[in-house]
Design an enzyme around this catalytic site. Structure first.
Site, PDB file in Angstrom:
ATOM      1  N   LYS A  88       3.754   1.186  15.288  1.00 40.59           N
ATOM      2  CA  LYS A  88       2.396   1.484  15.420  1.00 40.59           C
ATOM      3  C   LYS A  88       1.953   0.770  16.808  1.00 40.59           C
ATOM      4  CE  LYS A  88       0.968   3.079  10.716  1.00 40.59           C
ATOM      5  NZ  LYS A  88       0.392   4.123  10.838  1.00 40.59           N
TER       6      LYS A  88
ATOM      7  N   LYS B 238      -5.242   0.934  11.829  1.00 45.26           N
ATOM      8  CA  LYS B 238      -4.320   1.651  10.907  1.00 45.26           C
ATOM      9  C   LYS B 238      -3.521   0.210  10.341  1.00 45.26           C
ATOM     10  CE  LYS B 238      -3.026   3.791  14.719  1.00 45.26           C
ATOM     11  NZ  LYS B 238      -2.699   5.172  14.309  1.00 45.26           N
TER      12      LYS B 238
ATOM     13  N   HIS C 201       7.646  11.313   3.944  1.00 43.92           N
ATOM     14  CA  HIS C 201       6.536  10.830   4.985  1.00 43.92           C
ATOM     15  C   HIS C 201       6.861   9.682   5.834  1.00 43.92           C
ATOM     16  CE1 HIS C 201       3.052  12.536   2.454  1.00 43.92           C
ATOM     17  NE2 HIS C 201       3.743  12.303   1.508  1.00 43.92           N
TER      18      HIS C 201
END
Ligand SMILES: *Cc1c(COP(=O)(O)O)cnc(C)c1O
Length: 589
Positions: A336, A330, A140
């Protein structure tokens, strides 16, 4: 768990820990009333918090104990049932498939081997073959700090038998690597033991070696797995890595969270899309249908009114439902790039104050997300979002043109309110760092346009919705790697961009934190000095993309058509499609 429309029932097995002796009566009767309960408290600590913070030695040991506890419970259960009903453990791969969700359960490889060797008496080669044919591993993330590894002395003390098995697996894998002619560099990268500095057990290498399938979660991520973190393991086992692009469940992320939209879509194309999200493509024929565009816009507006009422209730901030709702929700992480958005927000604030006469598009910037408990910069970013919000929202000079909100306690329930009310979806990670993203899919399915980088599944979303229906900016993954290799100078970039320079220096000098003017000096200093996440490098391109979004918003018919094209073309990102691919291509069912 009863499935959609009650057609299937599956078993979800949950585990808890309990002391063998929940109350030590001997101690209790001797007057040690707390000590009598200590074993129960220890058992409870093991399962109370999922993924305990591993920033301390005690946290680290608890986390490894927890991972082993849950993994071993499930593996023992699966193998016991198989032996009970099928007689022979060697047929395990014909009846069972075990998919490792990241490296957290990677110790399963050693645990299956232990049961096959020690309890069922298989030879090593046969046990290894059975294990590999049963196990699959999903990766992931490529972030090196997120790939788990355990200090060897800790692993050996808690799991001495598994340590022996890991050594045995390692000697076999390294023998195969030497036979394949790999060089010393490749061999030390493939080893299950990291020998550089303090010796550590590499769980990703254990998972990779012990699985017949290793998959990434978006096309770009899968290619980067082959060329970066797993390049040597990929040379040794070239058929193992494959891609399964993530998906989201349309039951939750369309039907449950946005009933108003579902009702309009049913009127337009019937209800086939409820059983098969890919049938949403039928909307493409209606993308320029004025009436459908208006009905979808009405639903969006009523979702925004409902969200505004909720945000008023929890934060006290009043929002105009006719403003553009720009949503960045998020986990908080530097890759990010909530900071990129916050710095652009400050730059926009400066520009509105300097040029109030321009025809600005009224915007609401909504942020939400949690920080890991030991991640200092992530917590500072939350503080900055709140500090910027306080200053901007109380400045009469920007009036109704800009509002900033940080919604506390971001979770799935809150996401179900925010996503149906979003006009713009912020998917702005540093290219090459977001494995897939799934928030990106949820927003597009609910008719938001994406502003994003060519990262993770954004690339595949762009391929499906079309270049004209998404706003792409910034460096590509390849360009990010090249820039880092060449020696990138962020200071030069900042000094070459007036808007960026003003915004960064305002934040750094305490304009938004008069109570503690140095609060963000270090955070902004990090961008000047190294800027690993390429905030400065992408700033001008991001700011220009935001102004392009403003121009699109000024054409409501064009915006609505683009929203329809998003809804129509992201049905492929249904988790039904993803799971069907796992079933057919990995599990053989
Ligand atoms: C979908 C979802 C995520 C993942 O979002 P990304 O934007 O892909 O990082 C995280 N948290 C919640 C609550 C979600 O619903």
């Amino acid at each position: 768990m009863v499935g959609y429309k009650g057609k299937r029932v599956n078993t979800l097995r949950l585990w808890t820990a309990a002391a063998l002796d929940p109350i030590r009566l001997d101690r209790f009767n001797a007057g040690d009333h707390v000590g009598a309960l200590v074993e129960e408290a220890r058992a409870d600590a093991l399962v109370r918090v999922l993924y305990p913070a591993d920033s301390t030695a005690a946290g680290q040991e608890l986390r490894l104990r927890q991972e082993f506890f849950f993994t071993s419970a499930s593996i023992q259960d699966i193998v016991r049932r198989h032996a009970q009903y099928n007689g022979d453990v060697r047929t395990l791969p014909d009846k069972a498939a075990i998919q490792l969700n990241d490296t957290h359960p990677a110790v399963a490889v050693a645990e299956i081997m232990r049961l096959l060797l020690d309890e069922h008496g298989l030879e090593f080669n046969e046990a290894w073959d059975v294990t590999k044919r049963t196990v699959g591993y999903t990766n992931h993330t490529l972030l090196p700090e997120a790939l788990e590894s355990w200090p060897l002395p800790l692993f050996e003390r808690l799991l001495p038998r598994h340590m022996q098995i890991v050594y045995a697996i390692n000697s076999r894998v390294l023998r195969e690597a030497r036979k394949a002619g790999l060089d010393d560099g490749a061999i030390s990268a493939i080893s299950l033991i990291d020998e550089g500095g303090e010796r550590r057990v590499r769980m990703a290498n254990l998972a990779f070696s012990g699985a017949h399938s290793v998959n990434g979660v978006a096309a770009l991520h899968t290619e980067l797995m082959k060329s970066t973190v797993f390049s040597d393991l990929h040379k040794l086992y070239p058929d193992r890595i494959n891609n399964k692009t993530n998906g989201v469940t349309p039951r939750r992320w369309l039907q449950q969270c946005n009933p108003g939209l579902v009702s309009v879509l049913k009127d337009a194309i019937g209800d086939g899309f409820l059983d098969d999200a890919e049938k949403l493509v039928e909307l493409n024929a209606l993308a320029d249908d004025k009436l459908l565009g208006e009905r979808i816009a009405e639903v969006k507006r009523s979702n925004k009114v409902a969200l505004a009422a909720h945000i008023k209730a929890i934060t006290g901030v009043r929002l105009d439902p006719d403003a553009l709702f720009d949503v960045h929700i998020k986990r908080i992480h530097e890759y990010k790039r909530q900071l990129l958005n916050l710095i652009e927000t400050v730059a926009l604030y400066d520009e509105i104050r300097s040029h109030p006469e321009r025809d600005w598009v009224p915007r609401v910037k909504i942020f939400g997300g949690k920080a890991a408990s030991s991640y200092h910069n992530a917590k500072l970013i939350i503080k900055l979002a709140n500090d910027i919000a306080r200053r901007v929202n109380s400045d009469p000079a920007v009036g109704g043109l800009l509002k900033v909100v940080f919604v506390p306690n971001y979770n799935v329930t809150l996401a179900e309110r925010l996503i149906p009310a979003a006009d713009l979806s912020e998917q702005i990670s540093t290219a090459g760092m977001e494995a897939s993203g799934t928030g990106n899919m949820k927003f597009a399915l609910n008719g938001a346009l994406t502003i994003g980088t060519l990262d993770g599944a954004n690339i595949e979303i762009k391929d499906r919705v079309g270049d004209d229906n998404i706003v792409i900016f910034g460096l590509t993954a390849e360009e990010v790697l090249a820039k880092r290799a060449q020696g990138y100078n962020p200071r030069e970039v900042i000094e070459g961009s007036r808007e960026l320079q003003q915004a960064v220096s305002a934040i750094a000098t305490g304009v938004f934190s008069p109570d503690d003017p140095n609060r963000y000096a270090g955070l902004m200093g990090g961008i000047y000095d190294s800027d690993w996440f390429m905030v400065a490098a992408d700033f001008d391109s991001y700011a220009a993309a935001q102004r392009a979004v403003d121009r699109r918003w000024e054409d409501p018919a064009g915006w609505r058509a683009a929203a329809i094209r998003n809804i129509a073309n992201v049905g492929w990102f249904s988790s039904d499609r993803t799971i069907a691919e796992y079933a057919r291509e990995i599990w053989g069912v």
